[in-house]
Motif scaffolding. Structure first.
Motif, PDB file in Angstrom:
ATOM      1  N   THR A  32      42.389  29.738  30.967  1.00  0.00           N
ATOM      2  CA  THR A  32      40.962  29.955  31.162  1.00  0.00           C
ATOM      3  C   THR A  32      40.541  30.203  32.611  1.00  0.00           C
ATOM      4  O   THR A  32      39.478  30.738  32.842  1.00  0.00           O
ATOM      5  CB  THR A  32      40.173  28.754  30.634  1.00  0.00           C
ATOM      6  OG1 THR A  32      40.764  27.592  31.207  1.00  0.00           O
ATOM      7  CG2 THR A  32      40.270  28.660  29.145  1.00  0.00           C
ATOM      8  N   TRP A  33      41.400  29.856  33.570  1.00  0.00           N
ATOM      9  CA  TRP A  33      41.000  30.080  34.963  1.00  0.00           C
ATOM     10  C   TRP A  33      41.043  31.551  35.317  1.00  0.00           C
ATOM     11  O   TRP A  33      40.350  32.016  36.217  1.00  0.00           O
ATOM     12  CB  TRP A  33      41.927  29.323  35.917  1.00  0.00           C
ATOM     13  CG  TRP A  33      43.360  29.735  35.859  1.00  0.00           C
ATOM     14  CD1 TRP A  33      44.316  29.240  35.043  1.00  0.00           C
ATOM     15  CD2 TRP A  33      43.993  30.747  36.636  1.00  0.00           C
ATOM     16  NE1 TRP A  33      45.507  29.860  35.251  1.00  0.00           N
ATOM     17  CE2 TRP A  33      45.339  30.801  36.233  1.00  0.00           C
ATOM     18  CE3 TRP A  33      43.559  31.612  37.645  1.00  0.00           C
ATOM     19  CZ2 TRP A  33      46.260  31.685  36.789  1.00  0.00           C
ATOM     20  CZ3 TRP A  33      44.473  32.489  38.202  1.00  0.00           C
ATOM     21  CH2 TRP A  33      45.807  32.520  37.768  1.00  0.00           C
ATOM     22  N   LEU A  34      41.878  32.305  34.585  1.00  0.00           N
ATOM     23  CA  LEU A  34      42.260  33.621  35.084  1.00  0.00           C
ATOM     24  C   LEU A  34      41.150  34.679  35.082  1.00  0.00           C
ATOM     25  O   LEU A  34      40.961  35.357  36.095  1.00  0.00           O
ATOM     26  CB  LEU A  34      43.487  34.096  34.297  1.00  0.00           C
ATOM     27  CG  LEU A  34      44.186  35.312  34.854  1.00  0.00           C
ATOM     28  CD1 LEU A  34      45.669  35.192  34.638  1.00  0.00           C
ATOM     29  CD2 LEU A  34      43.696  36.580  34.224  1.00  0.00           C
ATOM     30  N   PRO A  35      40.398  34.872  33.973  1.00  0.00           N
ATOM     31  CA  PRO A  35      39.440  35.980  33.976  1.00  0.00           C
ATOM     32  C   PRO A  35      38.449  35.902  35.130  1.00  0.00           C
ATOM     33  O   PRO A  35      38.212  36.904  35.811  1.00  0.00           O
ATOM     34  CB  PRO A  35      38.732  35.844  32.627  1.00  0.00           C
ATOM     35  CG  PRO A  35      39.682  35.123  31.773  1.00  0.00           C
ATOM     36  CD  PRO A  35      40.423  34.199  32.669  1.00  0.00           C
ATOM     37  N   ASP A  36      37.892  34.722  35.368  1.00  0.00           N
ATOM     38  CA  ASP A  36      36.925  34.605  36.452  1.00  0.00           C
ATOM     39  C   ASP A  36      37.581  34.797  37.811  1.00  0.00           C
ATOM     40  O   ASP A  36      37.039  35.474  38.685  1.00  0.00           O
ATOM     41  CB  ASP A  36      36.255  33.228  36.413  1.00  0.00           C
ATOM     42  CG  ASP A  36      35.363  33.100  35.205  1.00  0.00           C
ATOM     43  OD1 ASP A  36      34.977  34.154  34.677  1.00  0.00           O
ATOM     44  OD2 ASP A  36      35.078  31.965  34.794  1.00  0.00           O
TER      45      ASP A  36
END
Lengths: 293, 618
Positions: B219-223
């Motif tokens: 979940t950290w990656l897209p942002d």
């Protein structure tokens, strides 16, 4: 080898063009018209090469060439009645990927013009492809898992021992599913949403005239040839030149019958259809192919 | 010795760059480019060398050591190459932004840390370099402030959880084996119980799973990808995230050892199959979510997760072919995604920071180099024949099919179709279709942006037509893991179950193309018209109003959107809220009133008394 390399595209060209002529003739007869002569597509292509055309730039020219080159390459990898000069260069997986060149090339070519009909056509074509790829991948995997090979030539030769795959025990479900999605792969009605002449003026081909249209027509002929010949190879057991051609004609005419009597789907209807029964049957077919040895 | 100097140059260069920036910004830029190029050349010179145990430091009685072998060389070469290219790309892109001394220092520091990770031969240096990398990444992600800050915090929190898991694992290993040198651990772990092995692999799996964004930990990656400065997005997607893949390779195949890795039974199924399925899920869901994105960088970011799934799938499946495919895909994907981020960067730079795919379009004539880069980049991501990823994906598919795992293969293949749809939207909405009027006067991308784009584009074609170049190195890696050597030649791979011959495909397409081209030349010459001179089937098309880019896949969205939610993100969000609520509750203990504190002390004293008396006073 060299003779095969030259002969195969020529055979594909002749059969594909013949199909285009037959297509118009049969549709006309179903509509109770007389229809154009069988040679009409050839006359059209020759005539179009002499007509003037417009070009929107380099990619516009390049795209259509890439598209046709991709189709030609697929034909070299696809056995026709046992003739397959490049069979040992990667098999079914390579074909599945090479098939992408044709639609992508035309899409890129059209993309250089700013015509909104082209953009709509591309978007519909891609959605439709995603629609039929879901069952198609399941079907191809069932075939490859059952025969334990990724080479089409081997799949054909094994069917000559064990009988047509479409009638054999673990693969008949996959065969049924393939028949259900074949019209979508060939792009005939009810799945002609990407070209849809009455709605979006033939979609990606709207800017084509003259030699561009001629090449696009040839591409269409190749497309019919590839779609049907893949089915005959994978499920109807190939055969010698005459039998193979007969099988192709049979499948093709069935496709034309479907085309002539159905109205067009909307895009989401098409996807819903393809992800419904065909995908479900294909999934069951794959489960069957994995469990039944 | 050489490795020590190399790392000293890397770290020293970073700090010197910062201070040079105080003298002159031009000098700083040149020096940063010089350092990164030097590192690339130095790493390239290590090709084929294999040496272990350069001790460089003493740490509480343990020697810290460095080593180089084919695995670390492969990753180091990629790290230094992408590092150098993104520093070059930064030159124009970052011009005029604030805090540039800091930016360049951090870019070089991240590179240095990554080099440290791949050369580290003991777990302490591995951990230290890993932490340097995590923290400098955090600083770079949140460089732009505003929206970037929460993205950075999200990253660092997840990264810290991973680091803690790794730290715990390292401590446990040290307690059990009394050594931290990787090759010695590998010898010691053979005798460990299988429960302990699972424990260690899960701990390190969490660390590397977070870093390489395996599905529930992504979940950290897209942002983070979206909010970082674009040249750093390229580094982040290209190699930094793939340090997780390096970690997986190191722990599964070097530390744990291949034979042992496949023997573990995790109760339900084999350990590596669980990982395979995680990889498969990671392929499918993110690539379809990518289709829904309208921010160009966010779209690519979701692909960063999705393509990672192929690597995990190939590596976890663990046959010679699958492993080679997984490692090769790491390189191939990195080339493509760095290239794509750079062309987004070029568009963003010229169009005033606009990345919204609904409002761009038709830039092909204005920015031909960026377009060519994007075209080759997406072809590579799809894996069209004659581009690099075709070979790696072919290897992975073939392994899965021939080993009778058609459902995993289905996930991999359908993921490719999700990729096609979303990247075509990316290409079309940036470069094709109608050009909005406000972008009439856009200029070409600057040279410093064109150079990396051209280099990476040629790499895609080169590795696509001659895949033997990277496969030779990969072959030495997998033989060092104890797998069978592959029969690799320059233009493909031969095996008893089927051959791949890229030269045949290339020649077939080339000859077919030239035949068609001649046919094309024979026809009557076409005359050129402008982009807007269109046939509308008798209808009137007002200029500038018919740009069909917004809601490109509207009919499909109606069907798929309800099913494509980021459940993991929702879950972690919920977890955060619960945790915050809990902490708020705990905070209430500190009421700020002296009376309460006295009461606490009294209660505590009473409790102590009660315990001391052993309950007799009851």
């Amino acid at each position: 080898m060299v003779i095969k390399l030259i002969a195969l595209p020529l055979i594909a060209f002749v059969i594909g063009i013949f199909f285009l002529g037959l297509f118009r003739k049969i549709t006309a007869r179903i509509h109770r018209r007389y229809g154009p002569p069988l040679t009409q597509p050839v006359i059209d292509i020759i005539k179009l090469f002499y007509q003037k055309s417009v070009s929107h730039g380099r990619l516009f020219d390049f795209g259509i060439i890439v598209s046709l080159a991709g189709s030609l390459a697929v034909i070299l990898f696809l056995p026709f009645a046992g003739i397959c000069p490049l069979e040992s260069s990667g098999g079914l997986l390579v074909i599945a990927y090479l098939l992408l060149f044709a639609p992508l090339g035309i899409a890129l070519s059209g993309g250089e013009a700013a015509n909104p009909n082209i953009s709509i056509g591309i978007s519909r074509k891609l959605i439709l492809s995603l629609g039929y790829e879901v069952p198609l991948i399941l079907i191809l995997l069932a075939v490859m898992t059952h025969y334990k090979t990724i080479s089409i030539a081997q799949i054909v030769s094994m069917q000559q021992k064990t009988g047509w795959a479409v009638f054999s025990a673990p693969l008949f479900l996959s065969g049924i599913s393939y028949i259900l999605i074949l019209p979508a792969m060939l792009g005939v009605r009810p799945f002609d949403i990407a070209s849809a002449p009455q709605e979006i003026s033939s979609g990606v081909k709207v800017e084509y005239g003259g030699k561009f249209l001629a090449l696009a027509t040839i591409e269409h002929a190749f497309h019919l040839f590839i779609g049907i010949s893949l089915f005959v190879n994978l499920f109807l057991g190939g055969g010698n030149v005459f039998v193979f051609f007969l099988k192709m004609i049979f499948v093709f005419i069935a496709g034309v019958f479907v085309h002539s009597v159905f109205p067009r789907f909307r895009t989401e209807q098409a996807v819903k259809y393809l992800w419904g029964w065909p995908a479900l049957i294909a999934l069951l077919g794959l489960v069957l192919a994995v469990t039944v040895k | 010795m050489t490795l020590k100097i190399l790392l000293l140059t890397a770290f020293g260069g970073a700090f010197v760059t910062y201070f040079l920036g105080k003298v002159s910004s031009k000098l700083r830029n040149y020096f940063a480019v010089f350092v990164s190029l030097t590192l690339f050349v130095a790493v390239a010179c290590l090709y084929g060398k294999s040496a272990e145990n350069f001790s460089y430091f003493k740490f509480f009685g343990n020697t810290l050591v460095l080593r180089v072998n084919s695995l670390s060389w492969f990753f180091a070469a990629a790290v230094s190459a992408f590092g150098a290219l993104s520093v070059i790309f930064s030159l124009d892109y970052m011009k005029g932004k604030e805090n540039l001394d800091f930016y360049y220092m951090m870019m070089l520091l991240v590179n240095a840390a990554m080099l440290g990770i791949v050369f580290a031969a003991d777990l302490v240096s591995f951990f230290v370099f890993w932490e340097i990398m995590s923290w400098s990444t955090f600083l770079l992600i949140s460089y732009s402030g505003k929206n970037a800050l929460p993205a950075g915090i999200k990253y660092i929190v997840m990264s810290l959880i991973g680091s803690m898991a790794m730290f715990f694992g390292i401590l446990s290993i040290y307690v059990n084996f009394h050594t931290l040198i990787i090759s010695e651990i590998a010898r010691g772990i053979v005798s460990a119980s299988s429960g302990y092995k699972i424990f260690i692999l899960v701990l390190f799996g969490v660390t590397f799973g977070i870093k390489s964004a395996v599905m529930p930990l992504h979940t950290w990656l897209p942002d983070a990808y979206t909010e970082s400065p674009t040249p750093f997005s390229a580094v982040l997607s290209g190699m930094l995230t793939r340090m997780g893949v390096y970690g997986f390779l190191l722990f599964f195949y070097v530390v744990a050892g291949a034979s042992f890795f496949f023997d573990i039974d995790a109760g339900i199924s084999k350990f590596n199959y669980i990982l395979c399925w995680l990889g498969a899920i990671t392929i499918v869901i993110p690539t379809f979510i990518a289709m829904l994105q309208n921010d160009a960088k966010k779209l690519l970011a979701w692909h960063g997760i999705g393509q990672g799934g192929y690597m995990i799938l190939g590596i976890a499946f663990g046959t010679s072919l699958g492993l080679a495919g997984g490692i090769l895909h790491t390189l191939n994907y990195s080339i493509c995604i760095v290239l794509l981020f750079m062309s987004v960067g070029a568009v963003e730079y010229r169009c005033g920071g606009v990345r919204d795919l609904n409002s761009l379009g038709g830039l092909i004539k204005k920015m031909p180099v960026a377009f060519a880069g994007a075209l080759l980049g997406i072809s590579g991501l799809i894996g069209l024949p004659l581009t690099n990823s075709f070979v790696s994906k072919w290897l992975i598919y073939k392994t899965l099919i021939l080993k009778s795992h058609p459902f995993l293969a289905f996930a991999a293949l359908i993921g490719t179709w999700g990729t096609i749809l979303s990247v075509y939207k990316f290409l079309h909405n940036n470069f094709l279709g109608e050009l909005p009027e406000k972008y009439e006067n856009i200029r070409k991308s600057p040279v410093s942006m064109q150079i990396p784009i051209i280099i990476l584009s040629s790499a895609i074609l080169l590795f696509g037509i001659l895949p033997g170049i990277p496969l030779k190195v990969i072959n030495t890696i997998i033989t060092s893991f104890g797998f069978n050597s592959l029969n690799v030649n320059l233009w493909g791979i031969a095996s008893e179950t089927g051959t791949l011959n890229t030269i045949n495909i290339f020649t077939a397409i080339l000859i077919a193309g030239s035949v068609i081209w001649m046919l094309f030349r024979v026809g009557k010459k076409s005359f050129p018209v402008t982009q807007d001179d269109n046939y509308a089937a008798g209808a009137y098309v007002p200029a500038g109003k018919y740009n069909y880019t917004a809601d490109f896949y509207a009919p499909l969205f109606k069907i798929v959107k309800p099913y494509l939610m980021d459940f993991a993100d929702k879950f972690f969000g919920w977890l955060c809220r619960v945790f915050t609520g809990f902490s708020e509750g705990v905070r209430k203990i500190y009421a700020g009133d002296v009376g309460y504190y006295v009461l606490y002390i009294l209660f505590f004293a009473a409790l102590l008394f009660f315990v001391q008396s052993g309950g007799k006073s009851w």
